[in-house]
Design a protein around this motif. Structure first.
Motif, PDB file in Angstrom:
ATOM      1  N   LYS A 100       0.829  -1.210   0.000  1.00 52.23           N
ATOM      2  CA  LYS A 100       0.000   0.000   0.000  1.00 52.23           C
ATOM      3  C   LYS A 100       0.857   1.251   0.000  1.00 52.23           C
ATOM      4  O   LYS A 100       0.607   2.198  -0.749  1.00 52.23           O
ATOM      5  CB  LYS A 100      -0.913   0.005   1.228  1.00 52.23           C
ATOM      6  CG  LYS A 100      -2.044  -0.995   1.141  1.00 52.23           C
ATOM      7  CD  LYS A 100      -2.812  -1.041   2.455  1.00 52.23           C
ATOM      8  CE  LYS A 100      -3.994  -2.005   2.335  1.00 52.23           C
ATOM      9  NZ  LYS A 100      -4.663  -2.212   3.628  1.00 52.23           N
ATOM     10  N   GLU A 101       1.874   1.271   0.849  1.00 54.70           N
ATOM     11  CA  GLU A 101       2.695   2.482   0.931  1.00 54.70           C
ATOM     12  C   GLU A 101       3.602   2.635  -0.290  1.00 54.70           C
ATOM     13  O   GLU A 101       3.902   3.756  -0.697  1.00 54.70           O
ATOM     14  CB  GLU A 101       3.499   2.481   2.232  1.00 54.70           C
ATOM     15  CG  GLU A 101       2.580   2.588   3.432  1.00 54.70           C
ATOM     16  CD  GLU A 101       3.213   3.327   4.586  1.00 54.70           C
ATOM     17  OE1 GLU A 101       2.470   3.982   5.329  1.00 54.70           O
ATOM     18  OE2 GLU A 101       4.446   3.260   4.754  1.00 54.70           O
ATOM     19  N   GLU A 102       4.028   1.517  -0.858  1.00 56.79           N
ATOM     20  CA  GLU A 102       4.750   1.590  -2.138  1.00 56.79           C
ATOM     21  C   GLU A 102       3.883   2.292  -3.176  1.00 56.79           C
ATOM     22  O   GLU A 102       4.338   3.193  -3.880  1.00 56.79           O
ATOM     23  CB  GLU A 102       5.068   0.181  -2.662  1.00 56.79           C
ATOM     24  CG  GLU A 102       6.359  -0.424  -2.188  1.00 56.79           C
ATOM     25  CD  GLU A 102       7.570   0.042  -3.010  1.00 56.79           C
ATOM     26  OE1 GLU A 102       7.404   0.830  -3.953  1.00 56.79           O
ATOM     27  OE2 GLU A 102       8.692  -0.385  -2.672  1.00 56.79           O
ATOM     28  N   VAL A 161       8.746  10.647   6.592  1.00 59.35           N
ATOM     29  CA  VAL A 161       7.673  10.181   5.703  1.00 59.35           C
ATOM     30  C   VAL A 161       8.227   9.329   4.555  1.00 59.35           C
ATOM     31  O   VAL A 161       9.436   9.273   4.350  1.00 59.35           O
ATOM     32  CB  VAL A 161       6.865  11.374   5.144  1.00 59.35           C
ATOM     33  CG1 VAL A 161       6.073  12.020   6.259  1.00 59.35           C
ATOM     34  CG2 VAL A 161       7.771  12.389   4.451  1.00 59.35           C
ATOM     35  N   GLU A 162       7.319   8.677   3.831  1.00 58.33           N
ATOM     36  CA  GLU A 162       7.689   7.624   2.885  1.00 58.33           C
ATOM     37  C   GLU A 162       8.583   8.122   1.741  1.00 58.33           C
ATOM     38  O   GLU A 162       9.473   7.393   1.297  1.00 58.33           O
ATOM     39  CB  GLU A 162       6.426   6.975   2.289  1.00 58.33           C
ATOM     40  CG  GLU A 162       5.614   6.164   3.295  1.00 58.33           C
ATOM     41  CD  GLU A 162       4.695   7.035   4.136  1.00 58.33           C
ATOM     42  OE1 GLU A 162       4.615   8.254   3.884  1.00 58.33           O
ATOM     43  OE2 GLU A 162       4.058   6.498   5.054  1.00 58.33           O
ATOM     44  N   TYR A 163       8.291   9.298   1.227  1.00 54.18           N
ATOM     45  CA  TYR A 163       9.130   9.890   0.165  1.00 54.18           C
ATOM     46  C   TYR A 163      10.220  10.672   0.890  1.00 54.18           C
ATOM     47  O   TYR A 163      10.082  11.856   1.184  1.00 54.18           O
ATOM     48  CB  TYR A 163       8.254  10.786  -0.726  1.00 54.18           C
ATOM     49  CG  TYR A 163       8.951  11.413  -1.913  1.00 54.18           C
ATOM     50  CD1 TYR A 163       9.060  10.735  -3.128  1.00 54.18           C
ATOM     51  CD2 TYR A 163       9.467  12.704  -1.833  1.00 54.18           C
ATOM     52  CE1 TYR A 163       9.674  11.333  -4.222  1.00 54.18           C
ATOM     53  CE2 TYR A 163      10.082  13.306  -2.924  1.00 54.18           C
ATOM     54  CZ  TYR A 163      10.175  12.614  -4.107  1.00 54.18           C
ATOM     55  OH  TYR A 163      10.783  13.216  -5.191  1.00 54.18           O
ATOM     56  N   MET A 250      13.556   0.650   5.436  1.00 53.38           N
ATOM     57  CA  MET A 250      13.642   0.941   6.876  1.00 53.38           C
ATOM     58  C   MET A 250      12.292   1.419   7.400  1.00 53.38           C
ATOM     59  O   MET A 250      11.871   1.072   8.510  1.00 53.38           O
ATOM     60  CB  MET A 250      14.691   2.022   7.136  1.00 53.38           C
ATOM     61  CG  MET A 250      16.076   1.694   6.646  1.00 53.38           C
ATOM     62  SD  MET A 250      17.155   3.148   6.836  1.00 53.38           S
ATOM     63  CE  MET A 250      18.366   2.798   5.570  1.00 53.38           C
ATOM     64  N   HIS A 251      11.636   2.237   6.605  1.00 51.14           N
ATOM     65  CA  HIS A 251      10.323   2.767   6.970  1.00 51.14           C
ATOM     66  C   HIS A 251       9.335   1.614   7.196  1.00 51.14           C
ATOM     67  O   HIS A 251       8.595   1.587   8.184  1.00 51.14           O
ATOM     68  CB  HIS A 251       9.860   3.686   5.826  1.00 51.14           C
ATOM     69  CG  HIS A 251       8.576   4.386   6.066  1.00 51.14           C
ATOM     70  ND1 HIS A 251       8.506   5.706   6.466  1.00 51.14           N
ATOM     71  CD2 HIS A 251       7.294   3.962   5.969  1.00 51.14           C
ATOM     72  CE1 HIS A 251       7.245   6.053   6.603  1.00 51.14           C
ATOM     73  NE2 HIS A 251       6.497   5.025   6.299  1.00 51.14           N
ATOM     74  N   THR A 252       9.359   0.656   6.278  1.00 53.24           N
ATOM     75  CA  THR A 252       8.455  -0.489   6.398  1.00 53.24           C
ATOM     76  C   THR A 252       8.802  -1.328   7.628  1.00 53.24           C
ATOM     77  O   THR A 252       7.915  -1.768   8.369  1.00 53.24           O
ATOM     78  CB  THR A 252       8.540  -1.355   5.120  1.00 53.24           C
ATOM     79  OG1 THR A 252       8.190  -0.540   4.001  1.00 53.24           O
ATOM     80  CG2 THR A 252       7.596  -2.530   5.198  1.00 53.24           C
ATOM     81  N   ALA A 254      10.136  -0.221  10.313  1.00 56.47           N
ATOM     82  CA  ALA A 254       9.743   0.544  11.492  1.00 56.47           C
ATOM     83  C   ALA A 254       8.241   0.452  11.744  1.00 56.47           C
ATOM     84  O   ALA A 254       7.801   0.309  12.884  1.00 56.47           O
ATOM     85  CB  ALA A 254      10.177   2.003  11.325  1.00 56.47           C
ATOM     86  N   HIS A 255       7.442   0.521  10.681  1.00 60.58           N
ATOM     87  CA  HIS A 255       5.988   0.345  10.841  1.00 60.58           C
ATOM     88  C   HIS A 255       5.679  -1.024  11.440  1.00 60.58           C
ATOM     89  O   HIS A 255       4.854  -1.165  12.332  1.00 60.58           O
ATOM     90  CB  HIS A 255       5.291   0.421   9.475  1.00 60.58           C
ATOM     91  CG  HIS A 255       4.921   1.803   9.050  1.00 60.58           C
ATOM     92  ND1 HIS A 255       4.419   2.762   9.904  1.00 60.58           N
ATOM     93  CD2 HIS A 255       4.936   2.383   7.825  1.00 60.58           C
ATOM     94  CE1 HIS A 255       4.150   3.862   9.219  1.00 60.58           C
ATOM     95  NE2 HIS A 255       4.483   3.671   7.958  1.00 60.58           N
ATOM     96  N   THR A 256       6.341  -2.039  10.879  1.00 60.56           N
ATOM     97  CA  THR A 256       6.084  -3.413  11.316  1.00 60.56           C
ATOM     98  C   THR A 256       6.463  -3.590  12.782  1.00 60.56           C
ATOM     99  O   THR A 256       5.727  -4.188  13.570  1.00 60.56           O
ATOM    100  CB  THR A 256       6.876  -4.397  10.425  1.00 60.56           C
ATOM    101  OG1 THR A 256       6.558  -4.135   9.060  1.00 60.56           O
ATOM    102  CG2 THR A 256       6.532  -5.828  10.764  1.00 60.56           C
TER     103      THR A 256
END
Ligand code: ZN
Length: 279
Positions: A100-102, A161-163, A250-252, A254-256
């Motif tokens: 989804k975030e991709e 944030v993601e970007y 890394m973002h993913t 961290a969410h997990t």
């Protein structure tokens, strides 16, 4: 003139288009409908042979309050034609969340940043977290003198944030300070660090942005496109895209991690919002 649920599309002149986010009641929070409408509006402007410059602005008191954590207007991931190759949005665990975030953040922002025609962000009031990405994908950022910027997501255990463009936008010192503290950055400080092109009195912001857009529109379109591409290629050669892809992993993670230790659904894009401290 095309019409969208959450975006206003107007011509300043045949060569200059204004795309205005129009969810003032939600401070233009980015839900899936707004994501789709922005994508459609940008595509429409880029396919219009007369258009040379696109202005992105926000209706209401603020430019953008970030990602909509409350479900927004109800559109689902599978209702939007994907721009990326990641799919299986409903898969459990990190797989679906990452897809989804991709799709709607990393790949969508990447797509917007690579649109061929110059874009100007006209920024006023507050711009928070995900809202930064919408300004950053534009070529120029013109801010009002009362504009403020903030990315507070390190408080949720996420590296921005993601970007991820903070070091390019603020320099690495500025990026560290804004991320580590979560503090507001004024338009004056953002200008000093290079994120903002010009700081303009609030009541003159729109006039100045349109004046600038009209001046840019005097240039030949292919000259503008190829110059934009040259600068984008240079940023990518400097490592922007490689770094963004690396940080996204890394973002993913961290969410997990956050979901595992707190049980909180940081982000599903479809309504889960149990983020501590979310304002
Ligand atoms: Zn995220």
């Amino acid at each position: 003139m095309p019409e969208y649920k959450t975006v206003l599309y107007d011509h300043v002149t045949p060569e200059v288009v204004r795309v205005a986010m129009n969810r003032p009641e939600a401070r233009n929070a980015q839900d899936l409908q707004l994501t789709r409408d922005l994508n459609d509006a940008f595509d429409h402007a880029n396919r219009d042979d007369n258009v040379k410059v696109i202005i992105l602005s926000g209706e209401g008191p603020h430019f953008n309050s970030g990602h909509d954590m409350r479900g927004g207007t109800g559109l689902g991931f599978n209702d939007i034609p994907p721009v990326g190759t990641w799919a299986n949005f409903d898969a459990p665990g990190a797989e679906g969340a990452m897809a989804k975030e991709e799709e709607i953040y990393l790949q969508m922002c990447r797509r917007w940043r690579n649109l061929p025609k110059p874009m100007i962000a006209e920024v006023h009031g507050k711009t928070i977290a995900g809202g930064l990405m919408l300004a950053w994908v534009c070529d120029l950022i013109i801010a009002s003198d009362d504009a403020e910027f903030r990315d507070l997501v390190v408080g949720w255990g996420i590296p921005g944030v993601e970007y991820f463009a903070h070091p390019w936008e603020f320099g690495h010192r500025g990026a560290r300070q804004m991320l580590y503290t979560g503090d507001w950055v004024s338009s004056q400080d953002a200008h000093r660090m290079g994120m903002v092109n010009e700081v303009i009195p609030r009541d003159q912001l729109r006039e100045r942005v349109e004046e600038l857009a009209l001046k840019i529109a005097e240039k030949p379109l292919f000259g503008l496109k190829i110059t934009k591409e040259a600068i984008n290629q240079t940023q990518d050669a400097q490592g922007l895209w490689t770094a963004q892809q690396a940080v996204f992993i890394m973002h993913t993670l961290a969410h997990t991690h956050w979901r595992e230790v707190s049980g909180a659904g940081i982000y599903t894009g479809e309504g889960a919002s149990t983020v501590p401290g979310r304002k």
